[in-house]
Design an enzyme around this catalytic site. Structure first.
Site, PDB file in Angstrom:
ATOM      1  N   GLY A  12      19.354  28.655  58.209  1.00  0.00           N
ATOM      2  CA  GLY A  12      20.434  27.812  59.059  1.00  0.00           C
ATOM      3  C   GLY A  12      19.989  27.298  59.982  1.00  0.00           C
ATOM      4  O   GLY A  12      20.753  26.963  60.963  1.00  0.00           O
ATOM      5  N   HIS A 109      17.401  16.909  52.363  1.00  0.00           N
ATOM      6  CA  HIS A 109      16.273  17.016  51.422  1.00  0.00           C
ATOM      7  C   HIS A 109      15.105  17.085  52.034  1.00  0.00           C
ATOM      8  O   HIS A 109      14.820  15.704  52.727  1.00  0.00           O
ATOM      9  CB  HIS A 109      16.639  16.338  50.176  1.00  0.00           C
ATOM     10  N   GLU A 174      14.231  16.747  60.138  1.00  0.00           N
ATOM     11  CA  GLU A 174      15.560  17.270  59.627  1.00  0.00           C
ATOM     12  C   GLU A 174      16.651  17.438  60.909  1.00  0.00           C
ATOM     13  O   GLU A 174      17.570  16.937  60.649  1.00  0.00           O
ATOM     14  CB  GLU A 174      15.382  18.502  58.832  1.00  0.00           C
TER      15      GLU A 174
HETATM   16  C1  GAR Z   1      15.497  22.502  54.710  1.00  0.00           C
HETATM   17  O1  GAR Z   1      14.108  22.227  54.822  1.00  0.00           O
HETATM   18  C2  GAR Z   1      16.367  21.830  53.808  1.00  0.00           C
HETATM   19  O2  GAR Z   1      15.938  20.582  53.847  1.00  0.00           O
HETATM   20  C3  GAR Z   1      15.948  22.511  52.330  1.00  0.00           C
HETATM   21  O3  GAR Z   1      15.913  23.879  52.769  1.00  0.00           O
HETATM   22  C4  GAR Z   1      15.636  24.251  54.033  1.00  0.00           C
HETATM   23  C5  GAR Z   1      16.842  24.893  54.788  1.00  0.00           C
HETATM   24  O4  GAR Z   1      16.541  25.315  56.078  1.00  0.00           O
HETATM   25  N1  GAR Z   1      16.788  22.204  51.378  1.00  0.00           N
HETATM   26  C6  GAR Z   1      16.820  21.872  50.251  1.00  0.00           C
HETATM   27  O5  GAR Z   1      15.391  22.220  49.772  1.00  0.00           O
HETATM   28  C7  GAR Z   1      17.785  21.504  49.274  1.00  0.00           C
HETATM   29  N2  GAR Z   1      17.375  21.319  47.986  1.00  0.00           N
HETATM   30  P1  GAR Z   1      17.421  26.044  57.138  1.00  0.00           P
HETATM   31  O6  GAR Z   1      18.345  27.144  56.260  1.00  0.00           O
HETATM   32  O7  GAR Z   1      16.715  26.452  58.217  1.00  0.00           O
HETATM   33  O8  GAR Z   1      18.310  24.850  57.438  1.00  0.00           O
END
Ligand code: GAR
Length: 218
Positions: A12, A109, A174
């Site tokens: 998260g 993504h 991100e």
């Molecule tokens: C992030 O890097 C996001 O871009 C990726 O999962 C991670 C979640 O991190 N999402 C995907 O790969 C979707 N296909 P977070 O829980 O720390 O935000």
């Protein structure tokens, strides 16, 4: 004011960057609910610290995918959610939700789409040997990471990168572009024309490579 509903499966950190961007005043919106498919998601603790209601919904407790996403859509609609945020939600979203929230679901993504969709986008880029990677915020359609692209940010990828080092470099971006995309939406500056997302306002905003965001918390 725009009401957000967040779906997350794990750590998260993107969820946190959105919370921070709201608390700092960068985005004018509120988050009414966190829905997770994972009872151990650290995102639940983050929600607790910021008075956001967490709901755990496990797909295996539903007869099928349609019933699962129908219920998620119900929970979101009940709370007046206008924009759904997939912040590390590790599932392909079902039609029952997409149909109710067409062009109102955003996903982040960790790759420059359409390259490397699906799981482990960063590892796919490392294994392939690309020299530029990055992340993409897009609206969600029925495909796997195929919806209209809102914002992308690029980072260098080095020959000695591992999945971890590249992921860390991408994650910083991100945390910048996701809040920025939500801000644009909340200001009514995004519209969708076929595959293209049009950003009202300055032209520079539609070609964003590590743009100079003014989010003070990042
Ligand atoms: C992030 O890097 C996001 O871009 C990726 O999962 C991670 C979640 O991190 N999402 C995907 O790969 C979707 N296909 P977070 O829980 O720390 O935000």
């Amino acid at each position: 004011m725009l009401t957000l509903g967040v779906l997350a499966s794990g750590r998260g950190s993107n969820f946190q960057s959105i919370i921070d961007s709201i608390e700092s005043g960068f985005i004018r919106a509120k988050i009414s609910v966190l829905i997770t498919d994972n009872p151990n998601a650290y995102a639940i603790e983050r929600a607790g610290k910021h008075n956001i209601e967490p709901i755990v919904l496990k797909p295996k407790d539903f007869p099928d995918k349609n019933a699962y996403y129908f219920r998620i859509a119900e929970e979101l609609e009940k709370r007046g959610v206008g924009l759904v945020i997939l912040a590390g939600f590790m599932r392909v979203v079902g039609k029952a939700l997409i149909n109710k929230y067409r062009n109102r679901i955003m996903n982040i993504h960790p790759a420059l789409l359409p390259s490397f969709p699906g799981l482990h986008g960063q590892k796919q880029a490392v294994d392939y040997g690309t020299q530029i990677s990055g992340c993409t915020v897009h609206f969600v359609d029925e495909g796997m990471d195929t919806g209209p692209i809102i914002i992308q940010a690029a980072v260098p990828a080095y020959h000695d990168d591992t999945e971890e080092t590249l992921s860390e470099r991408i994650l910083k971006q991100e945390h910048r572009i996701f809040p920025y995309a939500i801000k644009l939406y909340s200001e009514g500056r995004l519209s969708v024309d076929g595959r293209k997302v049009i950003i009202k306002g300055s032209r520079e905003d539609s070609v964003l490579i590590n743009p100079p965001y003014s989010n003070p918390s990042h």
